[in-house]
Design an enzyme around this catalytic site. Structure first.
Site, short mmCIF file in Angstrom:
data_model
loop_
_atom_site.label_atom_id
_atom_site.label_comp_id
_atom_site.label_asym_id
_atom_site.label_seq_id
_atom_site.Cartn_x
_atom_site.Cartn_y
_atom_site.Cartn_z
N GLU A 1 -9.26 -10.57 -7.50
CA GLU A 1 -8.29 -9.46 -7.38
C GLU A 1 -7.21 -9.53 -8.46
OE1 GLU A 1 -9.03 -8.81 -2.58
OE2 GLU A 1 -7.17 -9.78 -3.23
N HIS B 1 -1.56 -5.55 1.51
CA HIS B 1 -2.81 -6.30 1.29
C HIS B 1 -2.48 -7.69 0.78
CE1 HIS B 1 -6.79 -7.42 -0.17
NE2 HIS B 1 -6.15 -7.92 -1.21
N TYR C 1 -11.96 -2.91 -2.88
CA TYR C 1 -12.50 -3.00 -1.52
C TYR C 1 -14.03 -3.01 -1.50
CZ TYR C 1 -7.96 -2.62 0.80
OH TYR C 1 -6.69 -2.88 1.28
N LYS D 1 0.84 -1.19 0.00
CA LYS D 1 0.00 0.00 0.00
C LYS D 1 0.88 1.26 0.00
CE LYS D 1 -3.64 -2.40 2.63
NZ LYS D 1 -4.49 -2.36 3.85
N ASN E 1 -1.64 -0.24 7.50
CA ASN E 1 -1.06 -1.56 7.78
C ASN E 1 -0.25 -2.13 6.61
OD1 ASN E 1 -3.14 -2.40 6.14
ND2 ASN E 1 -4.28 -3.47 7.74
P1 DAT Z 1 -7.16 -7.31 5.66
O1 DAT Z 1 -6.40 -6.20 4.97
O2 DAT Z 1 -6.35 -7.91 6.77
O3 DAT Z 1 -7.70 -8.33 4.70
P2 DAT Z 1 -9.91 -6.36 5.92
O4 DAT Z 1 -10.19 -7.00 4.61
O5 DAT Z 1 -10.81 -6.69 7.07
O6 DAT Z 1 -8.40 -6.64 6.41
O7 DAT Z 1 -9.93 -4.78 5.76
C1 DAT Z 1 -9.33 -4.17 4.63
C2 DAT Z 1 -8.57 -2.97 5.07
O8 DAT Z 1 -9.47 -2.00 5.58
C3 DAT Z 1 -7.57 -3.23 6.21
O9 DAT Z 1 -6.33 -3.70 5.76
C4 DAT Z 1 -7.47 -1.89 6.83
C5 DAT Z 1 -8.87 -1.30 6.66
N1 DAT Z 1 -9.68 -1.50 7.86
C6 DAT Z 1 -10.26 -2.65 8.26
N2 DAT Z 1 -10.94 -2.49 9.40
C7 DAT Z 1 -10.80 -1.19 9.73
C8 DAT Z 1 -11.25 -0.37 10.80
N3 DAT Z 1 -12.00 -0.87 11.77
N4 DAT Z 1 -10.88 0.93 10.79
C9 DAT Z 1 -10.12 1.45 9.81
N5 DAT Z 1 -9.66 0.74 8.78
C10 DAT Z 1 -9.99 -0.56 8.73
MG MG Z 2 -9.22 -8.29 3.31
#
Ligand code: DAT
Ligand code: MG
Length: 152
Positions: A128, A117, A51, A11, A114
């Site tokens: 994807e 991805h 997303y 990212k 974080n």
């Molecule tokens: P991952 O990236 O581990 O697959 P995810 O698919 O649940 O996680 O979420 C996608 C991204 O969205 C994640 O990397 C960071 C952001 N995100 C997820 N939950 C969040 C939250 N509660 N507040 C802010 N950003 C969040």
């Molecule tokens: Mg995810």
């Protein structure tokens, strides 16, 4: 040996913080095979599609703005069990809960920053990969040391 492919993206925060080689190195050292790689600033439309499953979540707009705010390094990695293994290498979504030794556990603090991805399953991986890459951008190749990676 069942080979599968997964989509991995560094990212904008991972790129800006200079972690491209650090992150690619972890997948390379593990023994997975890089089959596609490009750097791009994703459009809002691409980020929204990527997303899409999160579109009802309160953080969706910030997430889309962030992902399209700067260069992303988009990749496809191939190997046995690569989809779930990559998720383990990446670590938990919340970096403070990610184990030390994982990418997020070692290199990040904030959930919204974080740095990486990874696809979360076979269906997401193929969706994807097709969203980010054309077929011609995916390289079919055999590393010359591949005989040292599997038992015969
Ligand atoms: P991952 O990236 O581990 O697959 P995810 O698919 O649940 O996680 O979420 C996608 C991204 O969205 C994640 O990397 C960071 C952001 N995100 C997820 N939950 C969040 C939250 N509660 N507040 C802010 N950003 C969040
Ligand atoms: Mg995810």
């Amino acid at each position: 040996m069942h080979q599968e492919k997964t989509f991995i993206a560094i990212k904008p925060d991972g790129v800006q913080r200079g972690f491209i080689s650090e992150i690619i190195g972890r997948f390379e050292r593990k023994g997975f095979k890089l089959v596609a790689l490009k750097q791009l600033i994703p459009s809002k439309e691409l980020a929204q599609k990527h997303y899409g499953v999160h579109k009802e979540r309160p953080f969706f707009n910030d997430l889309v703005d962030f992902i399209s705010s700067g260069p992303v390094v988009a990749m496809v990695w191939e190997g046995e069990g690569v989809i779930s293994s990559a998720r383990k290498i990446i670590g938990a979504t919340k970096p403070l809960e990610a184990e030390p030794g994982t990418i997020r556990g070692d290199l990040a603090v904030n959930i919204g920053r974080n740095i990486i991805h990874g696809s979360d399953g076979p269906d997401t991986a193929s969706f994807e990969i097709n969203l980010w890459f054309n077929n011609e951008e995916i390289c079919d190749w055999n590393p010359s040391d591949s005989i040292w990676r599997v038992e015969n």
